[in-house]
Design an enzyme around this catalytic site. Structure first.
Site, PDB file in Angstrom:
ATOM      1  N   HIS A   1      41.525  31.400  41.572  1.00 33.13           N
ATOM      2  CA  HIS A   1      42.043  32.514  41.462  1.00 33.13           C
ATOM      3  C   HIS A   1      42.010  32.976  39.862  1.00 33.13           C
ATOM      4  O   HIS A   1      41.984  32.258  38.965  1.00 33.13           O
ATOM      5  CB  HIS A   1      43.431  32.554  41.874  1.00 33.13           C
ATOM      6  CG  HIS A   1      43.884  32.155  43.119  1.00 33.13           C
ATOM      7  ND1 HIS A   1      43.619  32.872  44.323  1.00 33.13           N
ATOM      8  CD2 HIS A   1      44.482  30.935  43.884  1.00 33.13           C
ATOM      9  CE1 HIS A   1      43.582  32.629  45.273  1.00 33.13           C
ATOM     10  NE2 HIS A   1      44.568  31.339  45.101  1.00 33.13           N
TER      11      HIS A   1
ATOM     12  N   CYS B   1      39.884  31.344  47.601  1.00 27.91           N
ATOM     13  CA  CYS B   1      40.669  30.390  48.279  1.00 27.91           C
ATOM     14  C   CYS B   1      40.832  30.122  49.560  1.00 27.91           C
ATOM     15  O   CYS B   1      39.861  29.762  50.335  1.00 27.91           O
ATOM     16  CB  CYS B   1      42.228  30.600  47.527  1.00 27.91           C
ATOM     17  SG  CYS B   1      43.305  29.088  47.507  1.00 27.91           S
TER      18      CYS B   1
END
Length: 491
Positions: A417, A333
């Site tokens: 994630h 991310c």
């Protein structure tokens, strides 16, 4: 049975989250329909529900402890700090606005009503709601606008149990001071205490417990012993200060060493829990270039302040260490965004064009709308399910595909994630890392991260069942706070 309970704490990271989860698991095992709830959570560890709402990661873990799919009502207000002064306000799983402390105060009445609506819906849908407080109820400078602690307890007439971390020291003073600083109306709902993280013989603690009971007129509902390995899904970066985890023995001849860069605004560091649960993998958090020297894999985790944390990498020398590195690097991310050639951010930092580390052929542009999703895909021939929480949109210009991102040489990047929680994918990825790092490490077969998490939740339920006065807790839930004496400040 029908009722609710608020688990408060003397400090942040006192153990509210794990005690709440433990009570949820214990009740669920008794056949009680129980749900967790945290009115307001300040955390950079979050999760995406099945319908695309962002909530605190701890509440998702507590929902699992209760045997439930998490929903936005379990954490209606999530604050995500982007700096020391401003936070993003997430309401019912969606970004509402960015505010400073004074601006947030103007929203409190509106947010309190929304939080109470969520609580009422949970009370209607479930037999019991176990609420987690935030910080400490004795933060008297914040009491007037409080939503998560005594403000909630007063609004819903909830009995309150205060958890204290004895491993930090000063727990008796913290218990006594917490009660003494509250108003008579708030004190009336504080029913008693739970001592957390005790090492040693409980008999040695008994004189202090007796004195506390005599001074405050409130019960001590139990002493929870120190238990290693309860590091899953923590919500507070305070828990990272001394964290270095290696589980089990290597399946090959060598340990695989993973260095995770502890960014100032690190988010979703729970992504690394699955690595820490892998036998023979050593996971440690680092802040200096020299700490990368012996790492087989360096992970750049998520960040709520990508551009600011990238500047921090440069100021510490970590950026130079990363760009000079020839061994594996994984960006997740915000960390993936830092590995890009260029970042254009007019949303989060408003810095405009920023040069990235240039380790991946990617350009990132921040969008006004946050992407919240539960994607699925494949990598290394294995199915992967994950979740996304980001404003930055990455455009991959070349390289080999890796999940939604790419890989070039020994550098990987993805916005997903939770990907490492997929067991077959994780083992394949670690095998590739070990090969590139020249380590004789073989992932252990049959390791299930989902089973490990369930075992940890069962351990929390066992702690509650074996070490707390569960009959007294049931009375609190069903009948509310007992009559307790008022303790004047300075008494």
């Amino acid at each position: 049975m029908k009722g609710a309970l608020l688990v408060a704490g003397t400090t942040s990271d006192a153990g509210k989250s794990v005690v709440t989860a433990g009570i949820c698991r214990w009740l669920a095992r008794q056949g009680v329909r129980v749900a967790p709830y945290k009115a307001q959570n300040m955390s950079l560890n979050s999760f995406v529900t099945a319908d695309g709402a962002e909530i605190g990661r701890a509440q998702a873990m507590q929902a699992q402890a209760a045997g439930l799919e998490p929903v936005a009502d379990m954490n209606p207000i999530l604050l995500k700090p982007g700096s020391d002064r401003r936070s993003q306000v997430v309401l019912m799983g969606r970004p509402l606005t960015d505010v400073d402390a004074m601006e947030y105060g103007a929203l409190k009445d509106f947010l309190r009503e929304r939080a109470l609506e969520s609580f009422d819906r949970l009370r209607e849908a479930y037999d019991v709601v176990i609420c987690e407080g935030a910080g400490s109820p004795a933060e008297i400078n914040l009491r007037r606008g409080d939503i998560a602690n005594m403000g909630l307890a007063r609004a819903a007439n909830l009995p309150v149990v205060v958890v204290g971390d004895i491993d930090r020291g000063g727990v008796f003073a913290a218990f006594y001071g917490t009660v003494a600083l509250l108003s008579p109306e708030d004190q009336a709902l504080v029913s008693g205490f739970v001592v957390n993280k005790f090492r040693g013989a409980v008999e040695l603690l008994q004189p202090g417990l007796d004195t506390l009971r005599g001074l405050t007129g409130r019960e001590v509902y139990g002493v929870l012993p120190w238990l290693d390995g309860l590091w899953l899904d923590v919500e507070d970066s305070l828990a990272l200060d001394s964290r270095q985890t290696v589980t089990g023995t290597p399946h090959g001849r060598q340990t695989l060493r993973v260095a995770v860069v502890k960014l100032p605004r690190v988010s979703n560091f729970t992504d690394l829990d699955a690595l820490a649960g892998e036998p023979g993998v050593l996971v440690r958090f680092v802040t200096a270039p020299g700490e990368l020297d012996d790492a087989d894999l360096v992970v750049l985790p998520g960040s709520k302040a990508t551009v600011s944390d990238l500047a921090w990498l440069r100021s510490t020398g970590l950026a130079d260490a990363l760009t000079a590195r020839r061994l594996p690097i994984l960006g997740i991310c915000g960390g993936y965004q830092m590995l890009a050639r260029e970042i254009v951010d007019e949303v989060e930092s408003k810095a405009g064009h920023v040069e990235g580390l240039g380790l991946l052929p990617v350009r990132v542009r921040f969008a006004e709308e946050k992407r919240l999703a539960r994607p699925t895909g494949q990598a290394y021939g294995h199915a992967v399910s994950a979740y996304e929480i980001h404003h930055g949109v990455a455009t991959v210009e070349s390289g080999e595909p890796f999940l939604d991102g790419c890989t070039v040489g020994a550098v990987w990047g993805t916005t997903w994630h939770g990907a490492l929680e997929n067991d077959d994918f994780r083992r394949a990825f670690l095998s590739e890392v070990a090969a590139r790092a020249g380590r004789d490490f073989v992932p252990a077969p049959g390791v299930s991260f989902a089973r490990l998490r369930e075992e940890r939740l069962d351990a929390l339920g066992d702690l509650v069942e074996r070490h707390l006065d569960t009959d007294a807790l049931l009375r609190l839930i069903e009948k509310g706070a007992p009559a307790v004496p008022f303790l004047p400040p300075g008494a």
